[in-house]
Design an enzyme around this catalytic site. Sequence first.
Site, PDB file in Angstrom:
ATOM      1  N   ASN A  33     -44.094  -3.921   4.578  1.00 18.46           N
ATOM      2  CA  ASN A  33     -43.592  -3.601   5.921  1.00 18.46           C
ATOM      3  C   ASN A  33     -43.600  -4.816   6.850  1.00 18.46           C
ATOM      4  O   ASN A  33     -42.627  -5.061   7.566  1.00 18.46           O
ATOM      5  CB  ASN A  33     -44.400  -2.457   6.527  1.00 18.46           C
ATOM      6  N   THR A  59      -0.706  -9.497  34.912  1.00 18.17           N
ATOM      7  CA  THR A  59      -1.579  -8.342  35.126  1.00 18.17           C
ATOM      8  C   THR A  59      -0.747  -7.144  34.684  1.00 18.17           C
ATOM      9  O   THR A  59       0.487  -7.152  34.848  1.00 18.17           O
ATOM     10  CB  THR A  59      -2.002  -8.169  36.605  1.00 18.17           C
ATOM     11  N   HIS A  60      -1.401  -6.170  34.070  1.00 20.27           N
ATOM     12  CA  HIS A  60      -0.681  -5.015  33.491  1.00 20.27           C
ATOM     13  C   HIS A  60       0.352  -5.463  32.464  1.00 20.27           C
ATOM     14  O   HIS A  60       1.333  -4.765  32.219  1.00 20.27           O
ATOM     15  CB  HIS A  60       0.022  -4.185  34.577  1.00 20.27           C
ATOM     16  N   SER A 117       5.540 -12.243   3.778  1.00 15.72           N
ATOM     17  CA  SER A 117       5.746 -10.854   3.381  1.00 15.72           C
ATOM     18  C   SER A 117       6.287 -10.840   1.956  1.00 15.72           C
ATOM     19  O   SER A 117       7.035 -11.726   1.561  1.00 15.72           O
ATOM     20  CB  SER A 117       6.745 -10.203   4.331  1.00 15.72           C
ATOM     21  N   LYS A 159       9.555 -13.596   7.104  1.00 16.94           N
ATOM     22  CA  LYS A 159       8.340 -13.297   7.859  1.00 16.94           C
ATOM     23  C   LYS A 159       7.282 -14.401   7.808  1.00 16.94           C
ATOM     24  O   LYS A 159       7.063 -15.022   6.786  1.00 16.94           O
ATOM     25  CB  LYS A 159       7.693 -11.991   7.341  1.00 16.94           C
ATOM     26  N   GLU A 209      -4.987 -11.127  13.504  1.00 19.06           N
ATOM     27  CA  GLU A 209      -4.950  -9.665  13.299  1.00 19.06           C
ATOM     28  C   GLU A 209      -6.236  -9.172  12.656  1.00 19.06           C
ATOM     29  O   GLU A 209      -6.785  -8.133  13.027  1.00 19.06           O
ATOM     30  CB  GLU A 209      -3.769  -9.282  12.402  1.00 19.06           C
TER      31      GLU A 209
END
Length: 465
Positions: free
Chosen positions: A110, A155-156, A277, A283, A290
Amino acid sequence: MSKLWSGRFQKETNKLVEELTASITFDQKLADEDIEGSLAHVQMLGECGIIPAEDAEKIAEGLKVIQKKIAQGEVNYLVAHEDIHMNIEKMLTDEIGPVAGKLHTGRSRNDQVATDMHLYMRRKTEGLIELVEAAQEALLTQAEANVDTILPGYTHLQRAQPISFAHHLLAYFWMLERDKGRLQDSLKRINLLPLGAGALAGTTFPINRQRVAELLDFDGVYPNSLDAVSDRDFIAEFLSIASIMMVHLSRLSEELILWSSQEFQFVELDDSFCTGSSMMPQKKNPDVPELIRGKTGRVFGNLIGLLTVLKGLPLAYNKDLQEDKEGMFDSVETLEGALMLLAPMLETMTVNTKAMQEAVTKDYSNATDLADYLVNKGMPFREAHEVIGQLVHYGIKHGKFLLDLDLNEFQSFSELFDDAVYTVLKPENVVAARNSEGGTGFDQVKKQLQLARNAGTVLAFHSKQ
Ligand code: ARG
């Protein structure tokens, strides 16, 4: 196969139980730390006369032989020996005979496992701090090259005001600076020795915990044996720091993905950091950012997993605690991988200054400056906001940006307008004018770059203390 704890048992362990309870498939990552801890423990046992000095020496030599074998990949871990601690002890017995049995005097698995985890977290935290610094360096290098590069600030996700690209990159530098600070601060709590707590209550042997702490370079020992064996705060803390850091890396990744899209074309990631791809020949996919974004989920999961394991545990050790390891390893390795890729990906990224510049000339992100212009001529801000709103509406209706309007058109909205509007509205001037402390004005960004460089040295200085 007889177990180290088999004395009290009359039957063999059920095979499925053996598999369920074993942690060797993953805790073998703690092999180095386990031996390091055992070497310090046995040296102390010898020094304190708890076991004869020559036995302590024999054990230490045996441990070093095993250390070498592990480094050379020559060992065979067995599920029947449950975990890394008992696997190593078995190997030691095979190596030096029954004297190996003296190693575990005054110690329990332990306090042993807790010590291994502290040593592991210390080594990994120090390494992660260096990796964060490398990512910060990459951000700084790109920032230094792009003080004058202007892009829309959002922004947004709607174009808001033009900013310096360096300013945008530096925002991430400061996030990582806080992450680094958290890692450094956590070292105070990591660098405490649990060993000597025994199974939960201490030991009857006259051990010297301070000596073990000194040998293992810990700042001190846990003052309470129950706390020492059941504390996993330092791992929960690491997992929270890791989660916050992954939020930062994920947000940056999201921007890199957006920016490298056909729609933005603000940056191009190097070929060596992208993939293709199998079907679509054209691609070029930003898999790295990602995956950094995607792996953030498992790091959050590891935090919640551990907190949930801990929340209902009575003192002291419970086998549930064995569930603390896989998430910790996984988060450490995920973070290491993400940081290791981030630095070279940022360094090799091409910044498309033309596309960024074009974006700020084809929008209304200089509208605030036109309102400020009227304010400087004495108009109250609210009124100016309304006037410029109408002007923007007029522009949209007639397919013109603010710089495309002629002076008559401006003056039909307010007599306060004169030729100077054309200077005020230029994106470079719009950026430069935001010269308030911490703003995107070029002078401020240059100051900020200096601050960022110094922040590095200040922290490097502190970590040496
Ligand atoms: N493999 C165990 C763990 O990781 C080591 C401690 C075992 N202690 C015990 N009392 N069964 O937690």
